[in-house]
Motif scaffolding. Sequence first.
Motif, short mmCIF file in Angstrom:
data_model
loop_
_atom_site.label_atom_id
_atom_site.label_comp_id
_atom_site.label_asym_id
_atom_site.label_seq_id
_atom_site.Cartn_x
_atom_site.Cartn_y
_atom_site.Cartn_z
N GLY A 183 0.78 -1.23 0.00
CA GLY A 183 0.00 0.00 0.00
C GLY A 183 0.81 1.27 0.00
N THR A 184 2.14 1.16 -0.12
CA THR A 184 2.96 2.37 -0.21
C THR A 184 2.97 2.92 -1.64
OG1 THR A 184 4.93 0.98 -0.46
CG2 THR A 184 4.43 1.82 1.74
N LYS A 185 2.27 2.23 -2.54
CA LYS A 185 2.05 2.72 -3.90
C LYS A 185 0.59 2.45 -4.26
CE LYS A 185 6.77 1.55 -5.42
NZ LYS A 185 7.58 0.81 -6.42
N LEU A 186 0.07 3.26 -5.16
CA LEU A 186 -1.29 3.04 -5.66
C LEU A 186 -1.31 3.27 -7.16
CD1 LEU A 186 -4.39 2.64 -5.36
CD2 LEU A 186 -4.56 5.10 -4.94
N TYR A 187 -1.92 2.33 -7.88
CA TYR A 187 -2.09 2.46 -9.33
C TYR A 187 -3.57 2.37 -9.66
CZ TYR A 187 2.90 1.90 -10.30
OH TYR A 187 4.27 2.09 -10.36
N ARG A 188 -3.99 3.24 -10.59
CA ARG A 188 -5.36 3.26 -11.08
C ARG A 188 -5.37 3.27 -12.61
NH1 ARG A 188 -9.58 5.27 -8.46
NH2 ARG A 188 -10.65 3.93 -9.96
N HIS A 189 -6.45 2.78 -13.17
CA HIS A 189 -6.65 2.81 -14.62
C HIS A 189 -7.35 4.13 -14.95
CE1 HIS A 189 -8.30 1.22 -18.56
NE2 HIS A 189 -7.02 0.95 -18.63
N VAL A 190 -6.61 5.03 -15.58
CA VAL A 190 -7.10 6.39 -15.83
C VAL A 190 -6.94 6.71 -17.31
CG1 VAL A 190 -6.83 8.83 -15.27
CG2 VAL A 190 -6.40 7.10 -13.51
#
Length: 250
Positions: free
Chosen positions: A72-79
């Motif tokens: 959880g120290t990184k977050l990726y989203r489909h944008v």
Amino acid sequence: MKKLIAFDMDGTLALSKQKLDEDMAGKLARLMQVAKVAVISGGDWPQFEKQVISQLPTAADTDALFILPATGTKLYRHVAGEWKAIYAELFDDDQKKKIIDAFNASLEATGFKPEQTWGERIEDRGSQITFSALGQQAPLDAKEHWDPDFAKRTVIQGDLRERLPGLAINMGGATSIDITREGVDKAYGLKKLAGHSGVALDEMIFIGDAIFPGGNDYPAMTLGVDCIRVKTIDDTRSAIDAICLCLKNP
């Protein structure tokens, strides 16, 4: 009503470092039709691309998917049609060296240095340093037999906590120990997820195979999030089926 279902990766959605099978990928896609979905694990983004993203059906609603590498120290989203990093919290070089030196010293001190390894044992994931006892490319069979009851890693974990005060040290996967900044664990990741998803913690469910003291899924339970502990990926399939049924027919 629950609005977001969060999952651990290895041992929960797939075998250690293996891709989602077709059935599990399909179940996640169906779940995304009725709820937001998150996957939070110690692996880094390339591992998520391999294990999860590449396996999802083309019709999957990936806008409903949250990927949280490195606990959880990184977050990726489909944008806008592509995957983008929303944030990343990184160790500096001095911190990384101190952690890697401690790993090597701990293996010698505890006597659990394996005779055979496959690939590098220590992986720098930027915001997390991960120790894989048998190496990053170890075969699944060897990994499953090295520490099935977590006994070896419990000893190593205790030694590392003496050497690295002020850091979070948790067991995960089949042979791994993850080190992050103090206070960074899956509870931390889930709190970050709540802020970025707009879903309150009491509207989430977390599913993992290491929900026990010292396990890297256990902080989710201490946070008060409703949790489902699974022993196999087949247990996870059953949980997803039940959750889909409940959310379709509230």
